[in-house]
Design a protein around this motif. Structure first.
Motif, short mmCIF file in Angstrom:
data_model
loop_
_atom_site.label_atom_id
_atom_site.label_comp_id
_atom_site.label_asym_id
_atom_site.label_seq_id
_atom_site.Cartn_x
_atom_site.Cartn_y
_atom_site.Cartn_z
N SER A 84 46.18 -78.45 109.16
CA SER A 84 47.02 -79.48 109.77
C SER A 84 48.48 -79.09 109.67
CB SER A 84 46.79 -80.82 109.07
OG SER A 84 47.71 -81.78 109.52
N TYR A 85 48.89 -78.57 108.51
CA TYR A 85 50.27 -78.13 108.33
C TYR A 85 50.63 -77.05 109.36
CZ TYR A 85 54.46 -76.18 106.22
OH TYR A 85 55.74 -75.73 106.02
N LYS A 86 49.78 -76.07 109.52
CA LYS A 86 50.04 -74.97 110.46
C LYS A 86 50.20 -75.51 111.89
CE LYS A 86 48.17 -70.49 111.96
NZ LYS A 86 48.13 -70.70 113.40
N GLN A 87 49.29 -76.39 112.29
CA GLN A 87 49.34 -76.95 113.63
C GLN A 87 50.63 -77.76 113.84
OE1 GLN A 87 46.32 -79.92 114.52
NE2 GLN A 87 46.20 -79.21 116.63
N ARG A 88 50.99 -78.57 112.86
CA ARG A 88 52.19 -79.40 112.97
C ARG A 88 53.45 -78.54 112.94
NH1 ARG A 88 51.52 -83.78 108.40
NH2 ARG A 88 53.47 -84.54 109.31
N PHE A 89 53.45 -77.48 112.12
CA PHE A 89 54.59 -76.57 112.06
C PHE A 89 54.82 -75.91 113.41
CE2 PHE A 89 56.50 -72.41 111.31
CZ PHE A 89 57.59 -72.73 110.52
N GLU A 90 53.72 -75.42 114.00
CA GLU A 90 53.82 -74.76 115.31
C GLU A 90 54.26 -75.73 116.40
OE1 GLU A 90 49.96 -72.98 115.60
OE2 GLU A 90 50.55 -71.24 114.39
N ALA A 91 53.98 -77.01 116.22
CA ALA A 91 54.41 -78.02 117.19
C ALA A 91 55.86 -78.47 116.97
CB ALA A 91 53.48 -79.24 117.11
N GLY A 92 56.51 -77.95 115.91
CA GLY A 92 57.91 -78.26 115.65
C GLY A 92 58.16 -79.53 114.88
N GLU A 93 57.12 -80.08 114.25
CA GLU A 93 57.30 -81.30 113.46
C GLU A 93 58.16 -81.03 112.23
OE1 GLU A 93 53.99 -83.83 112.60
OE2 GLU A 93 52.88 -83.10 114.34
N THR A 94 58.79 -82.06 111.72
CA THR A 94 59.56 -81.97 110.49
C THR A 94 58.60 -81.99 109.31
OG1 THR A 94 61.46 -83.07 111.50
CG2 THR A 94 61.36 -83.06 109.09
N LEU A 95 58.59 -80.90 108.53
CA LEU A 95 57.68 -80.75 107.41
C LEU A 95 58.43 -80.23 106.19
CD1 LEU A 95 54.82 -78.91 109.35
CD2 LEU A 95 54.83 -81.32 108.66
N SER A 96 57.94 -80.60 105.02
CA SER A 96 58.56 -80.14 103.78
C SER A 96 57.51 -79.55 102.86
CB SER A 96 59.26 -81.29 103.07
OG SER A 96 60.33 -81.77 103.88
N GLU A 97 57.89 -78.45 102.21
CA GLU A 97 56.98 -77.81 101.27
C GLU A 97 57.73 -77.49 99.99
OE1 GLU A 97 57.38 -76.07 104.40
OE2 GLU A 97 58.78 -74.52 103.76
N ALA A 98 56.96 -77.22 98.94
CA ALA A 98 57.55 -76.82 97.66
C ALA A 98 56.87 -75.56 97.17
CB ALA A 98 57.41 -77.92 96.62
N PHE A 99 57.66 -74.65 96.63
CA PHE A 99 57.17 -73.47 95.94
C PHE A 99 57.43 -73.71 94.46
CE2 PHE A 99 58.37 -70.50 99.73
CZ PHE A 99 57.39 -71.09 100.50
N LEU A 100 56.37 -73.81 93.68
CA LEU A 100 56.49 -73.98 92.24
C LEU A 100 56.24 -72.63 91.59
CD1 LEU A 100 54.50 -77.33 91.87
CD2 LEU A 100 56.94 -76.98 92.31
#
Length: 198
Positions: free
Chosen positions: A95-111
């Motif tokens: 879902s993240y990949k699909q939404r990212f490719e569609a240009g949606e605003t997304l946030s992630e964290a690298f721990l």
């Protein structure tokens, strides 16, 4: 513990020679670098190995083909791991990949587990047009789970670096109640002796 590690991820317009985050203490040094496109990552791996970096971890966005190319570029002189996702995270990461490719605003964290790190100080937020990436260095897996639990409500993806393997992701997955996909670095069995662990 590895003394000289670099984590690499992809970010539009990034300068591969600039540290996005750096943590250094008597336990060693961990740096995060961003590249603008995957081919830069392969060149960067070659340069880092030449500088004496002994462990490299790649963001999950590169995938297995680029992971293999990075391992080849390292020539056995450094362990090269990459983020992979367990079965429980596959729907969320798809879902993240699909939404990212569609240009949606997304946030992630690298721990990033680095012994002795202070998650209140060793933290950087990279804002971009469509979301943000939060990088947080933590001293251990328990702290990673605590930070993940606090950030989870505003995230669509978590990647866990600096651990020996998938068992380290379990506390983080539990902390987010499987509501956010969690990736963890996987190390190939053929890594140089003693370098693919902890």
């Amino acid at each position: 513990m590895t003394k000289n590690r670099v984590i690499i991820y992809e970010e539009a317009g990034a300068d591969p020679l600039a540290d996005v985050l750096a943590v250094a203490n008597h336990h060693g040094r961990t740096r995060v670098r961003a590249v603008a496109e995957p081919a830069q990552m392969v060149r960067l791996v070659t340069e880092l190995v030449g500088e004496g970096v002994d462990r490299i971890e790649l963001c999950g966005g590169f995938g297995a083909v680029w992971h293999a190319r990075a391992r080849q570029a390292a020539g056995g002189q450094a362990a090269v791991g990459a983020i992979y996702y367990g079965f429980e995270s596959l729907p969320g990461v798809a879902s993240y990949k699909q939404r990212f490719e569609a240009g949606e605003t997304l946030s992630e964290a690298f721990l990033i587990v680095h012994e002795g790190a202070d998650p209140e100080v060793d933290r950087v937020v990279r804002d971009r047009d469509a979301g943000s990436t939060t990088l947080v260095a933590v001293p251990d897996e328990a702290s990673a789970a605590e930070v993940a639990g606090k950030l989870a409500g505003g995230l669509q993806l978590i990647e866990l670096y600096g651990t020996p393997g998938p068992e380290s992701a379990a506390p983080v997955i539990d902390a987010v109640d499987a509501g956010v996909p969690v990736g963890v670095t996987a190390w190939a069995a053929a890594s140089p002796a003693g370098r693919g662990r902890g």
